[in-house]
Design a protein around this motif. Sequence first.
Motif, mmCIF file in Angstrom:
data_model
loop_
_atom_site.group_PDB
_atom_site.id
_atom_site.type_symbol
_atom_site.label_atom_id
_atom_site.label_comp_id
_atom_site.label_asym_id
_atom_site.label_seq_id
_atom_site.Cartn_x
_atom_site.Cartn_y
_atom_site.Cartn_z
ATOM 1 N N THR A 111 -4.776 -0.547 64.361
ATOM 2 C CA THR A 111 -6.130 -0.879 64.826
ATOM 3 C C THR A 111 -6.603 0.073 65.927
ATOM 4 O O THR A 111 -7.642 0.720 65.812
ATOM 5 N N CYS A 112 -5.820 0.177 67.005
ATOM 6 C CA CYS A 112 -6.284 0.968 68.150
ATOM 7 C C CYS A 112 -5.537 2.294 68.305
ATOM 8 O O CYS A 112 -5.838 3.074 69.205
ATOM 9 N N THR A 156 -2.776 -6.839 67.849
ATOM 10 C CA THR A 156 -2.538 -6.740 66.398
ATOM 11 C C THR A 156 -1.072 -7.051 66.068
ATOM 12 O O THR A 156 -0.170 -6.569 66.754
ATOM 13 N N ASP A 159 -4.308 -4.561 71.846
ATOM 14 C CA ASP A 159 -5.300 -5.400 71.171
ATOM 15 C C ASP A 159 -4.709 -6.610 70.449
ATOM 16 O O ASP A 159 -5.435 -7.356 69.784
#
Lengths: 68, 326
Positions: free
Chosen positions: B316-317, B293, B291
Amino acid sequence: MKTDQGSQNTEVTDRPDRRNFLSGAGSLAITALGVTALGNENINKINKGPKELPLHEADFYAPHSEAG
Amino acid sequence: MTTVVCELCPRYCAIPDGGAGDCRVRINLDGKLIATTFARPSSVHIDPMEKKPLFHFLPGTSIFSIATAGCNLHCKNCQNWQLSQHSGEEMDTIFKAPPELIVKTAITQSCSSIAYTYSEPLIFYEYVNETAIIAHHRGLKNVLVTAGYVNETPLRQLCKNLDAANVDLKAFDDNFYRQVCGATLKPVLDALVVLRQEEVWLEITNLIIPGLNDDLSMVRRMATWIRDELGKDTPLHLSRFSPQYQMRNIPPTPSEALRRSREEAMNVGLEHVYVGNLPGDDSESTYCPIDGTLLIKRYGFTIQNYNLLKGGRCPTCKHKISGVWL
């Protein structure tokens, strides 16, 4: 960060140019992770005097054969 | 007068009595091959891990770093030629430092790992191996920074006590190796595969030299090979060249050339491609390949922000980033 004895021979780097911005970088990186910063003065306590050491036989060799 | 053949590296030097191998530091004395720099380092430092460079291995920690004289390559651009292109007795500084003392000093200095680095650690193989064994017994990690010009059998044996390696892949071109380094490419590629098979954490450095190995098609072939043979998660460091040693007539690598090379390698599918020797550039930092980040923000060797979760996961993921994390 170097601990040279005033000789060019010990002023070494791992990659080109990086010696130009070494100063303090290690300590900052360590601080970022909350680890106590280090000094390296004590490295010089490693004594000089290599001739006192016995010779060390290498691994991985064989007598030369003409047959190859 | 027995001639011996050194079987450590692909040169297979046939060394007459009293002579030395191509590396200058392995000599034949009365039919015995002697590792003359064993316990005789000429360089001892504490470095940040990022200097090796290793960006996915215990980031932000200090690493006790040692080197002896000698090398089995003869790169015209060598930055440490005062160390690498001399034999042990030619050095101004030689320490008496048996493996036990290296490990003890590393621990005293609060280092969690030891690097065998600067020149070519494979030619002080026995010193590396014995130190690494003791280091492991005392809970330290071992890191090899190498050109990877070594035979398979000794490398596999050494891997038993290695935790990480940064291999300098000089170029993806055999002619470059022959003309600039006095070596060949294939043994280096073989060594990279062995390190991966032996589960040593592996990062690769490629120094981009203008006009010699900066061709984008070469970068693409190299990145494709890394992706297919080592894995797309293998970090690749594309470093900026600066004029050194016998190659002072070539200018430093333009930053744009480095960025284009990085883009090419990432387009091939490599997840972590870093630009080295351009402090402040965004490409020094680590991003999540899923993603995007920002996970570790760096400036040179400095970590300015560390956002990875425990175990190296993206906040985040939750994707796990390959590497060895704190």
